[in-house]
Enzyme design. Sequence first.
Site, PDB file in Angstrom:
ATOM      1  N   CYS A  34      -3.778  -5.771  -3.340  1.00  0.00           N
ATOM      2  CA  CYS A  34      -3.649  -6.909  -4.285  1.00  0.00           C
ATOM      3  C   CYS A  34      -2.704  -6.823  -5.572  1.00  0.00           C
ATOM      4  O   CYS A  34      -2.480  -5.490  -5.651  1.00  0.00           O
ATOM      5  CB  CYS A  34      -5.074  -7.328  -4.899  1.00  0.00           C
ATOM      6  SG  CYS A  34      -6.205  -7.901  -3.505  1.00  0.00           S
ATOM      7  N   GLY A  61       0.555  -8.747  -2.251  1.00  0.00           N
ATOM      8  CA  GLY A  61      -0.335  -9.596  -1.236  1.00  0.00           C
ATOM      9  C   GLY A  61       0.016 -10.906  -1.277  1.00  0.00           C
ATOM     10  O   GLY A  61       0.657 -11.499  -2.040  1.00  0.00           O
ATOM     11  N   ASN A 135      -7.926  -5.396  -7.994  1.00  0.00           N
ATOM     12  CA  ASN A 135      -7.056  -4.444  -6.863  1.00  0.00           C
ATOM     13  C   ASN A 135      -8.046  -3.370  -6.652  1.00  0.00           C
ATOM     14  O   ASN A 135      -7.991  -2.484  -7.551  1.00  0.00           O
ATOM     15  CB  ASN A 135      -5.639  -4.216  -7.606  1.00  0.00           C
ATOM     16  CG  ASN A 135      -4.810  -3.373  -6.674  1.00  0.00           C
ATOM     17  OD1 ASN A 135      -4.029  -2.827  -7.299  1.00  0.00           O
ATOM     18  ND2 ASN A 135      -4.865  -3.432  -5.359  1.00  0.00           N
ATOM     19  N   GLY A 136      -8.141  -3.139  -5.432  1.00  0.00           N
ATOM     20  CA  GLY A 136      -8.994  -1.688  -4.986  1.00  0.00           C
ATOM     21  C   GLY A 136      -9.883  -2.257  -3.834  1.00  0.00           C
ATOM     22  O   GLY A 136      -9.776  -3.348  -3.410  1.00  0.00           O
ATOM     23  N   TYR A 280       5.871   3.821  -1.399  1.00  0.00           N
ATOM     24  CA  TYR A 280       5.962   2.506  -0.685  1.00  0.00           C
ATOM     25  C   TYR A 280       5.655   1.316  -1.351  1.00  0.00           C
ATOM     26  O   TYR A 280       6.261   0.347  -1.384  1.00  0.00           O
ATOM     27  CB  TYR A 280       5.280   2.718   0.813  1.00  0.00           C
ATOM     28  CG  TYR A 280       5.319   1.563   1.608  1.00  0.00           C
ATOM     29  CD1 TYR A 280       6.417   0.668   2.008  1.00  0.00           C
ATOM     30  CD2 TYR A 280       4.051   1.176   1.926  1.00  0.00           C
ATOM     31  CE1 TYR A 280       6.339  -0.129   2.813  1.00  0.00           C
ATOM     32  CE2 TYR A 280       3.781  -0.110   2.981  1.00  0.00           C
ATOM     33  CZ  TYR A 280       5.128  -0.803   3.166  1.00  0.00           C
ATOM     34  OH  TYR A 280       5.054  -1.726   3.919  1.00  0.00           O
ATOM     35  N   SER A 321      12.108  -0.451   2.143  1.00  0.00           N
ATOM     36  CA  SER A 321      11.567   0.636   1.419  1.00  0.00           C
ATOM     37  C   SER A 321      12.327   1.991   1.810  1.00  0.00           C
ATOM     38  O   SER A 321      12.185   2.735   1.166  1.00  0.00           O
ATOM     39  CB  SER A 321      10.159   0.560   1.648  1.00  0.00           C
ATOM     40  OG  SER A 321      10.010   0.563   3.157  1.00  0.00           O
ATOM     41  N   ASP A 383      12.710   6.381   7.190  1.00  0.00           N
ATOM     42  CA  ASP A 383      11.594   5.586   6.773  1.00  0.00           C
ATOM     43  C   ASP A 383      10.714   6.294   6.247  1.00  0.00           C
ATOM     44  O   ASP A 383      10.707   7.365   5.787  1.00  0.00           O
ATOM     45  CB  ASP A 383      10.793   5.072   8.342  1.00  0.00           C
ATOM     46  CG  ASP A 383      10.273   3.646   8.127  1.00  0.00           C
ATOM     47  OD1 ASP A 383      10.302   3.129   7.092  1.00  0.00           O
ATOM     48  OD2 ASP A 383      10.020   3.256   9.194  1.00  0.00           O
ATOM     49  N   ASP A 384       9.848   5.322   5.332  1.00  0.00           N
ATOM     50  CA  ASP A 384       9.113   5.924   4.307  1.00  0.00           C
ATOM     51  C   ASP A 384       7.645   6.244   5.013  1.00  0.00           C
ATOM     52  O   ASP A 384       6.899   7.438   4.325  1.00  0.00           O
ATOM     53  CB  ASP A 384       8.476   4.874   3.350  1.00  0.00           C
ATOM     54  CG  ASP A 384       8.274   3.603   4.047  1.00  0.00           C
ATOM     55  OD1 ASP A 384       7.116   3.406   4.508  1.00  0.00           O
ATOM     56  OD2 ASP A 384       9.237   2.647   3.633  1.00  0.00           O
ATOM     57  N   CYS A 471      -3.963  10.733  -5.688  1.00  0.00           N
ATOM     58  CA  CYS A 471      -4.782  10.642  -4.450  1.00  0.00           C
ATOM     59  C   CYS A 471      -3.845  10.838  -3.238  1.00  0.00           C
ATOM     60  O   CYS A 471      -2.785  10.016  -3.146  1.00  0.00           O
ATOM     61  CB  CYS A 471      -5.245   9.312  -4.446  1.00  0.00           C
ATOM     62  SG  CYS A 471      -6.371   9.107  -2.807  1.00  0.00           S
TER      63      CYS A 471
END
Length: 499
Positions: A34, A61, A135-136, A280, A321, A383-384, A471
């Site tokens: 989101c 999103g 968002n999350g 990304y 990306s 690519d990522d 993270c």
Amino acid sequence: MIPNSSATSDRSHIQDHQLIDNSEQRPDKPEEACGVFGIYAPEEDVAKLSYFGLYALQHRGQESAGIATFDDSQLYLHKDMGLVNQVFSEDILQGLTGKLAVGHTRYSTTGSSHKANAQPAVVDTRLGKIALAHNGNLVNTIELRDELIKSHFNLVTTTDSEMIAFAIAEAVNNGSDWVNGTIEALHRCKGAFSLALATPEGVMGVRDPLGIRPLVLGTLDSNPTRYVLASETCAFDIIGAEYQRDVQPGELVWITEGGLSSYHWSQEPQKKLCIFEMIYFARPDSIVHNESLYTYRLGLGRQLAIESNVDADIVFGVPDSGVPAAIGFSQISGVRYAEGLIKNRYVGRTFIQPTQHMRESGIKMKLNPLKDVLEGQRIVIVDDSIVRGTTSKKLVKALRDAGAVEVHMRISSPPVTHPCFYGIDTDTQEQLIAATKSVQEIAQQIAVDSLAYLSWEGMLKATGEDTNNFCSACFTGDYPVTIPEQIKGSKLMLEKAKV
Ligand code: SF4
């Protein structure tokens, strides 16, 4: 000019199609959850500014969008399925009046894709309505849902965002003010949450104690009485707002007529920003830690070339990306950068199946190789990430069909071996190709001449930050917020095997 549109009138047919699990059409990438936006700006057209902020956050999103405004105690809300420019028209925005607003663009992770789950989520409290954009992903939804049902809340959606709004309502209804009620509710939430909340009095911005999802604070025209909140700084650039700072992990900012107040509501804040935002998700022109993500992604490519160079004629990225990392790879390796793939920029997610003839002829809807560039060349394609590996295999075949004589794939992140529980859709662990196969086996499966991933150390080193500040659980399985057993088993095959 925003197009006048009647596209919001009936999308129920789209909702039905969105329930179909169409793996052919599903992007072979982790998908963002989101984008959130908030604004407190008396005498400005807050709905229109929110519209443009959300327009810049569209990449986070694409399933639904919504804006809620408050004109004193009166709430105005419009949300629907579709892209930001499909959901809103000039007429609709003119009806969203007030001095403050929150907005949301959604990709569903928790809760399926229905109009009812579009945000902002709105609930009633004794002090008035609250509109919340999230968002999350919470990891304690089972427990929280049970508690809220026991408290006689009628949960009408299947989202964790609505649960947060109800938890705030419960605290406010028990006598707390907006700030204390929100803080009480936040202590009941575990997981990843960056929030923009609107009340009749003001706008709040909140980050979870680890700051897993981003949230930035800015001001409009350097005016310290008019504030904006957004998932990324690209939403500030489009409306001429100035970035001031990140909302800190475990911080709540409360913006009202009296200005901005900050509350550090968590006892143990830590920095654990999702590293995938850097690799990304976030737009390359967004700024994180004082640097554009374009620059960070160039650095990933440079590090990749240091770790895994290869003798080749040309290098290019999978658009869009993979492009900055490919340029970085070229800078260090000396392999010439070229454009080898053209992206159809107007293809979004489609739920219409290609015809059998299109499938058999290998027609590429999103990426088309440039035959005259690739003919007879030894290529490096950057690519990522690789998630399921399905797209990579098709892409490699297309490159060979277009004349490439060697295809070397380089990935600007480590192998994704674990699912995400914090708001990113990364499938179950069984579906992650690197969870069950070695790098060599993956290379064989996608039919490349060589395959190399960036090391975990290299990925973190390129941030230029303390490596503990992120993270990176989908690469390591080291989850910074403990995942309850009930939901762990739904995505982790190791846990499933134990049951
Ligand atoms: S598990 Fe991966 S995708 Fe999820 S928040 Fe952590 S780094 Fe990001």
